[in-house]
Design a protein around this motif. Structure first.
Motif, PDB file in Angstrom:
ATOM      1  N   PRO A   1      46.644 -42.694  51.516  1.00  0.00           N
ATOM      2  CA  PRO A   1      47.473 -41.644  52.114  1.00  0.00           C
ATOM      3  C   PRO A   1      47.984 -40.683  51.040  1.00  0.00           C
ATOM      4  O   PRO A   1      48.537 -41.120  50.028  1.00  0.00           O
ATOM      5  N   HIS A   2      47.786 -39.423  51.261  1.00  0.00           N
ATOM      6  CA  HIS A   2      48.131 -38.414  50.260  1.00  0.00           C
ATOM      7  C   HIS A   2      49.365 -37.627  50.674  1.00  0.00           C
ATOM      8  O   HIS A   2      49.429 -36.415  50.507  1.00  0.00           O
ATOM      9  N   SER A   3      50.374 -38.318  51.194  1.00  0.00           N
ATOM     10  CA  SER A   3      51.589 -37.662  51.672  1.00  0.00           C
ATOM     11  C   SER A   3      52.639 -37.597  50.573  1.00  0.00           C
ATOM     12  O   SER A   3      52.496 -38.211  49.508  1.00  0.00           O
ATOM     13  N   ASP A   4      53.714 -36.843  50.834  1.00  0.00           N
ATOM     14  CA  ASP A   4      54.796 -36.755  49.869  1.00  0.00           C
ATOM     15  C   ASP A   4      55.510 -38.106  49.719  1.00  0.00           C
ATOM     16  O   ASP A   4      55.991 -38.447  48.632  1.00  0.00           O
TER      17      ASP A   4
ATOM     18  N   ARG B   1      42.812 -41.593  39.893  1.00  0.00           N
ATOM     19  CA  ARG B   1      42.895 -40.137  39.983  1.00  0.00           C
ATOM     20  C   ARG B   1      44.156 -39.697  40.721  1.00  0.00           C
ATOM     21  O   ARG B   1      44.815 -38.732  40.330  1.00  0.00           O
ATOM     22  N   VAL B   2      44.488 -40.421  41.802  1.00  0.00           N
ATOM     23  CA  VAL B   2      45.706 -40.097  42.544  1.00  0.00           C
ATOM     24  C   VAL B   2      46.939 -40.351  41.675  1.00  0.00           C
ATOM     25  O   VAL B   2      47.865 -39.541  41.637  1.00  0.00           O
ATOM     26  N   PHE B   3      46.933 -41.471  40.943  1.00  0.00           N
ATOM     27  CA  PHE B   3      48.074 -41.801  40.075  1.00  0.00           C
ATOM     28  C   PHE B   3      48.254 -40.734  38.995  1.00  0.00           C
ATOM     29  O   PHE B   3      49.378 -40.326  38.693  1.00  0.00           O
ATOM     30  N   ILE B   4      47.158 -40.287  38.400  1.00  0.00           N
ATOM     31  CA  ILE B   4      47.237 -39.253  37.357  1.00  0.00           C
ATOM     32  C   ILE B   4      47.782 -37.953  37.938  1.00  0.00           C
ATOM     33  O   ILE B   4      48.588 -37.254  37.304  1.00  0.00           O
TER      34      ILE B   4
ATOM     35  N   THR C   1      54.047 -41.089  49.913  1.00  0.00           N
ATOM     36  CA  THR C   1      53.192 -41.852  48.997  1.00  0.00           C
ATOM     37  C   THR C   1      53.390 -41.398  47.560  1.00  0.00           C
ATOM     38  O   THR C   1      53.442 -42.214  46.633  1.00  0.00           O
ATOM     39  N   CYS C   2      53.511 -40.089  47.369  1.00  0.00           N
ATOM     40  CA  CYS C   2      53.725 -39.529  46.033  1.00  0.00           C
ATOM     41  C   CYS C   2      55.006 -40.092  45.424  1.00  0.00           C
ATOM     42  O   CYS C   2      55.034 -40.478  44.252  1.00  0.00           O
ATOM     43  N   ALA C   3      56.083 -40.153  46.219  1.00  0.00           N
ATOM     44  CA  ALA C   3      57.362 -40.672  45.731  1.00  0.00           C
ATOM     45  C   ALA C   3      57.238 -42.143  45.341  1.00  0.00           C
ATOM     46  O   ALA C   3      57.740 -42.565  44.290  1.00  0.00           O
ATOM     47  N   GLU C   4      56.545 -42.925  46.178  1.00  0.00           N
ATOM     48  CA  GLU C   4      56.406 -44.357  45.902  1.00  0.00           C
ATOM     49  C   GLU C   4      55.586 -44.593  44.632  1.00  0.00           C
ATOM     50  O   GLU C   4      55.909 -45.477  43.827  1.00  0.00           O
ATOM     51  N   ILE C   5      54.532 -43.809  44.457  1.00  0.00           N
ATOM     52  CA  ILE C   5      53.712 -43.951  43.243  1.00  0.00           C
ATOM     53  C   ILE C   5      54.506 -43.546  42.010  1.00  0.00           C
ATOM     54  O   ILE C   5      54.442 -44.196  40.958  1.00  0.00           O
TER      55      ILE C   5
END
Length: 210
Positions: free
Chosen positions: A48-51, A12-15, A53-57
């Protein structure tokens, strides 16, 4: 069951991250998007739902998509065109942008353009650029046999190291791949044309001053 729950919430986080990248939204949107889904009763896990983490994903997703595109091209032997351009980083390091134009997946009638890599150059002489470009292509699975059969065109700007008729990158590639079509990048042609017009039309001067 705990492992399966972690897999589901991670998906869900990846999507969500993919949607942010696809919509060209900033990575700082992720915490807000996660909070919204949690309010709607959806479990988003404890990743972790940080920016950051978002960049790394997003980088991981892009890397896997690039691998899939390369594998699809190699297995189906689809024709490719390579476009390269030099660039300089903020730390004054010279890099080479490698772009590929090809056909992909469910869109056989549409040419698809994607950035293959951004590689740092140890030297800007034509011999070194050619060597490092071919090594980079091999690293992504485009070996000599594939390039002999499927590489049909090469585009670059009009710099002497790139297009020089005696020892430029294009000339060296033409020696390795005799049927290769060499093309002066259309975007660079347009830039040169606009620059010439601006220099010759004096009426534009007041706009430049403004």
């Amino acid at each position: 069951k705990m492992h399966q729950t972690n897999v589901v919430t991670t998906e869900r986080v990846f999507i969500t991250v993919y949607n942010i990248a696809k919509s060209q939204r900033p990575f700082t949107d992720l915490p807000q998007q996660i909070d919204l889904q949690v309010l709607n009763g959806i479990s988003m896990g404890r990743i972790p739902h940080s920016d950051k983490t978002c960049a790394e994903i997003a980088i991981h997703i892009a890397s896997e998509m690039k691998k899939n595109i390369c594998r699809d091209n190699i297995s189906s032997k689809k024709k490719i065109t390579i476009l390269i351009d030099e660039s300089t980083t903020l730390t004054k390091k010279t890099t080479l942008v490698v772009v590929i134009r090809t056909f992909f997946g469910n869109f056989p009638g549409e040419a698809y353009v994607f950035n293959l890599d951004l590689m740092e150059l140890s030297s800007t002489i034509a011999e070194n650029i050619t060597k490092e470009l071919l090594n980079n292509l091999n690293m992504h699975g485009f070996d000599q046999d594939f390039l002999d059969e499927c590489l049909i065109a090469f585009a670059c700007d009009w710099a002497s190291a790139m297009i020089g008729k005696d020892s430029g990158v294009a000339t060296r590639l033409k020696t390795i791949f005799p049927n290769l079509l060499i093309w002066h990048c259309a975007n660079h042609r347009l830039e040169l044309a606009v620059g010439d017009v601006v220099d010759e039309v004096s009426g534009i001067n007041h706009l430049k001053i403004f």
